[in-house]
Design a protein around this motif. Structure first.
Motif: not given
Ligand code: AHR
Length: 514
Positions: A45, A47, A92-93, A118, A194-195, A262, A318, A322, A367, A372
Motif C-alpha cells: 500500500f 499513499e 488511505g485517507c 497529511w 476507504n475507511e 494496525y 491496511e 504503527w 506502507q 509506517l
C-alpha cells in the motif's frame, strides 16, 4: 583442570537442555486442501503521505539514482525481487479527497492542491494516474485503485474507469491516448471508498452500504476487464459494519470487503518508539498483532452467514505496526524505523493470512517506502531494506502455492504472567511440487527443536534460509544497512525419516524441500 570442569559443566547443561525439550511435532499433511494462497496476500500500500510517493518512489533531479522518468529504479528492482503482486494507491485517507482529473495530462498544467489529511503540504499532482500505472508496469504488479466516495461522485468514479479501461472511441478514452497510453490499462482491483466510517466520510454502515450500491452500479466492466470491486470494510473489531454491509450489498456486487487493523505497542496517544524499547513492549506488540487471527475468524464467521460459499474475499488492505514517528521528523509524515520485532510481526501475520487463505485473498502492508511498517527506507540517493522486507523475500515462495494442512502444538513464550504461542508456521506446495515451510519463533530467549516426517515427500533435497538478530530492536540503518538480513540456514538434520530443525530464538526460518 579448570577448563575440564567448565567443559563438564557445559555438557551437563547441554544435555539438560536437550532432554528438557521434546521436539515440537509438526505434522504436514500430504493431502492438498485445494486452497491456494493467493499471491495478492503479499500486496502493498502506498499513499500520498509523507515521503512514500514524493521523495520515495518519485524523486526530483537532486537525487542521483537511476530513474525511469522520475521513478526510482532501485526501489522498483527491490519490489520486483520480492515479486510484489499488487500495489494499492492513492490512499488511505488521501483517496477520499483525491480527484483523478488533477493528476492526468501535462504535468506543468496540473493544479496544486493541499493535502489536508497529511500535514497540509502542497500536492503538486506530478504523480498521478499515468505515473502510478507506469510504476506498476515497471514492478510487474497489479494496480489496486481506491476510488473517492467521500468527496467524489458516482460520475467522477465512472469517468475514471472509462478513462482507464475503455478501448473504444470516447472523449475520455481519447484523452488517455493523448496522454500517451493507446491501450486500456485494464485496472481491475477497485476500492469503493476507504475507511468510509472515518476519514472517508464518517458514515454509518447502513448509509455506506447504500452508497456502495449506488457507486458500484456505475463502475462498469469494459470489454476485456472484469472489475474486482472492494467495499470499504470494518475498523478492527467493528463486527456490526461487516454484518450490515454483508446483509445490504448483494454478493454479485462485490468481489471483496476490507478490514483495517494496525498493531500498537501502546495506545493511540502513545504508540511507543520504533527503536527504543525493551522486551515489555516487544511482547505487547507481538501479542497485539496476533489479534489479527481473532479478527479474521470473527469477520469471516459473519461473512459465512451471508456467503457460505466464500465468494466474497476478506481484504486486509491496511495492516502493520504503527509506532511513534522518528524523533525530529514531521509528525504528519508517519516516518518510522523498522526492527527485528516488526519482522516477527510481519511473518506471524503472513502465517495467519496463509492459514485463512480460503477467505483472505488480498492484503496490503502499510506502507512500502518511508511510512509506517516500510519495506524500504530512503535518504537522498541511499536506500536500505528493512527487516520486514526480508520477510517478504522469504515468504514469496508461498505466492499462489497450494496450502498444506499443518498440525502442531506450540510451546509458550512466557513473559511476566502472560504468554503467547512461540511458534507459528505455514506449509505449501508450489506448481513444481516444491514444498516450503515457514516457521516463526517469537521467543527471544529459547530456541526450539521442531521435527517433521519426510516420508511421503518425493524429493528430499533440503535447503533453508533464516532471518534472526541478537536484539528485538535491531534495525538496519544507512550506516549499517546489513545488520538484519537473511542468511543460509544449516540448523536442520535428518534423523531416519524425520527432519529435525533447530529453530533459533527470535527467528524466521524458511525451508525448501525439493
Ligand atoms: O496508513 C495510514 C492511514 O491509516 C490511512 O490513510 C488510513 O486509511 C488509515 O487510517
Amino acid at each position: 583442570m579448570k577448563s575440564f570442569i567448565a567443559l563438564l559443566f557445559n555438557s551437563v547443561l547441554f544435555i539438560a537442555f536437550v532432554n528438557a525439550q521434546n521436539p515440537v511435532q509438526l505434522q504436514i499433511s500430504q493431502e492438498s486442501q485445494e486452497v491456494k494462497i493467493s499471491r495478492n496476500i503479499y500486496g502493498h500500500f502506498s499513499e500520498h503521505l509523507g515521503r512514500c510517493i514524493y521523495d520515495g518512489f518519485w524523486i526530483d533531479s537532486s537525487v542521483q539514482v537511476a530513474a525511469k522518468d522520475r521513478i526510482r529504479l532501485d526501489i522498483v528492482n527491490a519490489l520486483k525481487n520480492i515479486r510484489c503482486p499488487l500495489l494499492r494507491w492513492p490512499g488511505g485517507c488521501f483517496a477520499d479527497q483525491y480527484h483523478w482529473t488533477d493528476g492526468v495530462g501535462p504535468r506543468e498544467k496540473r493544479p496544486k492542491r493541499v493535502n489536508t489529511t497529511w500535514g497540509m503540504v502542497t500536492e503538486d499532482n506530478s504523480f498521478g494516474t499515468q505515473e502510478f500505472l507506469q510504476l506498476c508496469e515497471l514492478i510487474g504488479c497489479e494496480p489496486y485503485v481506491a476510488g473517492n466516495v467521500g468527496t467524489g461522485s458516482p460520475r467522477e468514479m465512472a469517468n475514471w474507469l472509462e478513462y482507464l479501461n475503455f478501448d473504444g472511441n470516447s472523449q475520455l478514452a481519447n484523452e488517455r491516448r493523448a496522454n500517451g497510453h493507446e491501450k486500456p490499462y485494464k485496472v481491475s482491483f477497485w476500492g469503493v471508498g476507504n475507511e468510509s466510517w472515518g476519514c472517508g466520510g464518517a458514515m454509518i454502515p447502513s448509509y455506506y452500504s447504500d452508497q456502495y450500491r449506488r457507486y458500484a452500479e456505475f463502475c462498469k466492466n469494459y470489454p476485456g476487464t472484469s472489475l474486482k470491486k472492494i467495499a470499504s470494510g470494518s475498523n478492527v473489531d467493528d463486527y456490526n459494519w461487516t454484518e450490515v454491509c454483508m446483509k445490504n450489498i448483494p454478493l454479485h456486487m462485490m468481489w471483496g470487503i476490507s478490514l483495517h487493523f494496525y498493531t500498537l505497542a501502546g495506545n493511540w496517544q502513545n504508540k511507543g518508539s520504533a527503536t527504543n524499547f525493551g522486551e515489555d513492549e516487544y511482547f505487547k506488540a507481538v501479542k497485539n498483532s496476533l489479534f489479527m487471527n481473532e479478527l479474521i475468524e470473527k469477520h469471516s464467521a459473519i461473512m459465512d452467514k451471508y456467503d457460505p460459499e466464500k465468494k466474497v474475499s476478506l481484504c486486509v488492505d491496511e495492516w502493520g505496526i504503527w509506532t511513534d514517528v522518528e524523533p525530529g521528523t514531521n509528525p504528519a509524515f508517519l516516518h518510522q524505523q523498522n526492527s527485528m520485532r516488526d519482522a516477527i510481526i510481519a511473518a506471524s501475520t503472513l502465517n495467519i493470512f496463509n492459514n485463512h487463505a480460503e477467505r483472505v485473498r488480498l492484503a496490503c502492508l502499510a506502507q512500502t517506502v518511508n511510512v509506517l511498517q516500510s519495506l524500504i527506507l530512503t535518504k537522498g540517493d541511499k536506500m536500505i531494506l528493512t527487516p520486514t522486507y526480508y520477510v517478504f523475500d522469504l515468504y514469496k515462495v508461498h505466492q499462489d502455492a497450494v496450502r498444506l494442512k499443518l498440525n502442531f502444538s506450540s510451546p509458550a513464550y512466557n513473559f511476566g504472567n502472560d504468554k503467547i504461542p512461540a511458534i507459528s508456521s505455514t506449509a505449501s506446495k508450489d506448481s513444481n511440487g516444491v514444498i516450503h515451510i515457514t516457521l516463526v519463533n517469537t521467543d527471544p530467549h529459547h530456541g526450539y527443536p521442531v521435527s517433521t516426517s519426510l516420508s511421503g515427500f518425493k524429493s528430499q533435497n533440503i535447503s533453508g534460509k533464516v532471518l534472526t538478530s541478537l536484539h528485538v530492536n535491531d534495525v538496519n540503518t544507512f550506516e549499517k544497512p546489513d545488520l538484519v538480513k537473511t542468511a543460509d540456514f544449516k540448523g536442520f538434520k535428518r534423523q531416519g525419516d524425520q527432519l529435525v530443525i533447530e529453530l533459533p530464538p527470535l527467528s524466521i526460518v524458511m525451508l525448501q524441500i525439493k
